[in-house]
Scaffold this active site. Structure first.
Site, mmCIF file in Angstrom:
data_model
loop_
_atom_site.group_PDB
_atom_site.id
_atom_site.type_symbol
_atom_site.label_atom_id
_atom_site.label_comp_id
_atom_site.label_asym_id
_atom_site.label_seq_id
_atom_site.Cartn_x
_atom_site.Cartn_y
_atom_site.Cartn_z
ATOM 1 C CD GLU A 182 -2.256 2.348 -3.497
ATOM 2 O OE1 GLU A 182 -3.344 2.862 -3.770
ATOM 3 O OE2 GLU A 182 -1.740 2.445 -2.371
ATOM 4 C CG ASP A 190 -1.892 1.054 1.352
ATOM 5 O OD1 ASP A 190 -2.829 1.005 0.533
ATOM 6 O OD2 ASP A 190 -1.786 1.938 2.224
HETATM 7 C C1 GLC Z 1 -4.270 3.082 -0.519
HETATM 8 C C2 GLC Z 1 -5.512 2.240 -0.351
HETATM 9 C C3 GLC Z 1 -6.614 3.123 0.157
HETATM 10 C C4 GLC Z 1 -6.188 3.697 1.481
HETATM 11 C C5 GLC Z 1 -4.851 4.411 1.376
HETATM 12 C C6 GLC Z 1 -4.258 4.670 2.727
HETATM 13 O O1 GLC Z 1 -4.406 4.051 -1.497
HETATM 14 O O2 GLC Z 1 -5.845 1.607 -1.556
HETATM 15 O O3 GLC Z 1 -7.825 2.423 0.285
HETATM 16 O O4 GLC Z 1 -7.173 4.592 1.925
HETATM 17 O O5 GLC Z 1 -3.898 3.649 0.690
HETATM 18 O O6 GLC Z 1 -3.855 3.469 3.314
#
Ligand code: GLC
Length: 482
Positions: free
Chosen positions: A256, A194
């Site tokens: 991500e 994440d």
């Molecule tokens: C990422 C997740 C999202 C979350 C954010 C903070 O973007 O996909 O759902 O709110 O991180 O952890």
């Protein structure tokens, strides 16, 4: 030459990964919230799609400010989802079917209620006298909040309940590494990591300058006013990524990184894959799609993604027919594809609950799965945590019985992608049509909304639209040209 061990390690190179949002998948205890035994019970559905793996959005204990992305213990299961034994049973059952399992690792911040916040304040980023700079939180507002207990200000790239960890402190890498080893020892196959672009910030905490050009990914308007130069995506992010890689060994790491494709290289030096968010946010026209896809293929490590729990549903963005074309695109591009639960049904955004749960407005993207047309849609015998979808989309049971359904299309596409050649070549195409070759197969997707005769001839292997002659339009079509 590839050895057998290499092939096993690289299982993900062409994989389809199904994202499970556990809260909305299947409830088994009647509390209206999905749980781990529910996922185990519905593995048949995932398996029958033909995917290779599932990614579980966070299942860790969490006060719920960001529904699991605010973690109080990275090495445990939230009782709302079940127990660690339920997790082990799910993992075993998935593996028994040849399905790999990816966890959602949240290394960039914790919940403010995580014991570390009090016991190890040095693991977080502080400023003594007010906000240290002009950075903005991704969901709006300043990225600094005052801790009433110490009177100091802490940094949070997301909600104030999610203080950022300081990845310049080696203890943090050590602690998160231990968490990763905990799950790997249980047998998980990798992690979706994440907010990986937020791990390392400017050491001097300099102000972000005003933005001078648009960012190619969606940002909230007040965030888009600044160029995210110092608040994340720093050139030395590799120091944190090296630590993640070290802990992961050969396990899959999908980052991500919410950055443009041109900035992914630094992440791909250490991670196996990064999501290609430019595709998810691309204007739905053939030229832009071609441009984004071409650049992403060049980058060499793109995991394709058209939807997830953070953004409006595919069918609401591009329409019902468009979503079928989008499925064709997602599943015939070269390299791994991630598909969000419910997209295989063509689910649109759900209704807003009377009292919103997610303060960032993402509830409608997280509607529970409609399994059948019975009470609770087969999702729950209780009161669902979010409103169920109406009858604008067929349930899994309805679509199972319909050869022309979106579910049937997804299954066919996932089977078909195994036959596509390794190569990839974008083709010149009529206005409004995106077309490319994968070995002996030609894929064309008409995004113009107008009927357009396609210039190619060949056997139609699959068409997403109901037209009698898919070559006369076809939202999407796959031909064999050999
Ligand atoms: C990422 C997740 C999202 C979350 C954010 C903070 O973007 O996909 O759902 O709110 O991180 O952890």
């Amino acid at each position: 030459m590839d050895t057998e061990a290499d092939t096993a390690r690289d299982w993900w190179r062409d994989a389809v990964v199904y994202q499970v949002y556990p809260r909305s998948f299947q409830d088994t205890d009647g509390d209206g919230t999905g749980d781990l035994p529910g996922i185990t019970r519905r593995l048949d559905h995932i398996d029958r799609l033909g995917v290779d793996a599932l990614w579980l959005s966070p299942i860790y204990p969490s006060p719920g400010a960001d529904l699991g992305y605010d973690v109080t213990d990275h090495a445990a299961v939230d009782p709302a989802f079940g127990t660690i034994d339920d997790f082990d049973r799910l993992l075993e059952a998935a593996h028994a079917r040849g399905l790999r399992v990816l966890m959602d690792l949240v290394p960039s911040h914790t919940s403010i209620e995580h014991p570390w916040f009090r016991a190890h304040p040095e693991r977080y980023i502080w400023s003594d006298d007010g906000p240290a700079n002009n950075w903005r939180a991704a969901f709006g507002g300043p990225a600094w909040s005052r801790d009433p207990e110490s009177g100091r200000w802490y940094l949070h790239s997301f909600f104030p309940e999610q203080p950022d960890l300081d990845w310049r402190n080696p203890d943090v890498a050590e602690a998160i590494g231990a968490v990763m080893r905990f799950w790997l020892a249980r047998g998980v196959d990798g992690f979706r990591v994440d907010a990986v672009d937020r791990l390392i910030k400017d050491e001097r905490l300099r102000d972000d300058p005003p933005a001078t050009r648009p960012f190619p990914l969606y940002l909230r308007p007040e965030v888009a006013e600044l160029e995210l130069r110092y608040s994340g995506d720093r050139p030395d992010v590799g120091t944190a990524l090296t630590a993640l890689r070290h802990a992961a060994g050969d396990a899959l790491l999908v980052g991500e990184a919410y950055v443009p494709t041109a900035r992914l290289e630094a992440y791909l030096e250490h991670l196996d894959l990064t999501f290609c968010f430019e595709l998810l946010h691309a204007a739905w026209n053939a030229d832009r799609l071609g441009e984004v896809i071409g650049a992403a293929v060049e980058s060499g490590g793109c995991a394709w993604i058209l939807s997830n729990h953070d953004f409006p549903r595919l069918a609401s963005r591009v329409g019902t027919e468009g979503a079928r074309g989008a499925a064709l695109l997602l599943l015939t591009l070269p390299g791994p594809a991630f598909l969000f639960q419910g997209d295989e049904l063509g689910m649109p955004n759900g209704a807003e609950p009377a009292a919103p749960i997610d303060r960032a407005g993402r509830d409608p993207f997280r509607t529970p799965m409609p399994w059948d047309s019975g009470p609770g849609a087969g999702f729950t015998t209780g009161l669902p945590w979010l409103p169920l979808i109406g009858d604008e989309v067929g349930s899994v049971a309805d679509q199972e019985a319909d050869e022309g359904s979106t579910l049937a299309l997804y299954r066919r596409l996932i089977r078909l992608r195994r036959e596509l050649g390794r190569g990839f070549q974008l083709l010149d195409a009529p206005e409004g049509v995106l077309a490319y070759e994968r070995g002996d197969h030609l894929i064309a997707m008409n995004v113009s909304g107008e009927r357009t005769a396609l210039p190619w001839r060949g056997d139609v292997v699959l068409a997403t639209g109901p037209e009698p002659d898919p070559l006369e339009t076809g939202a999407g079509v796959v031909l064999t040209t050999a």
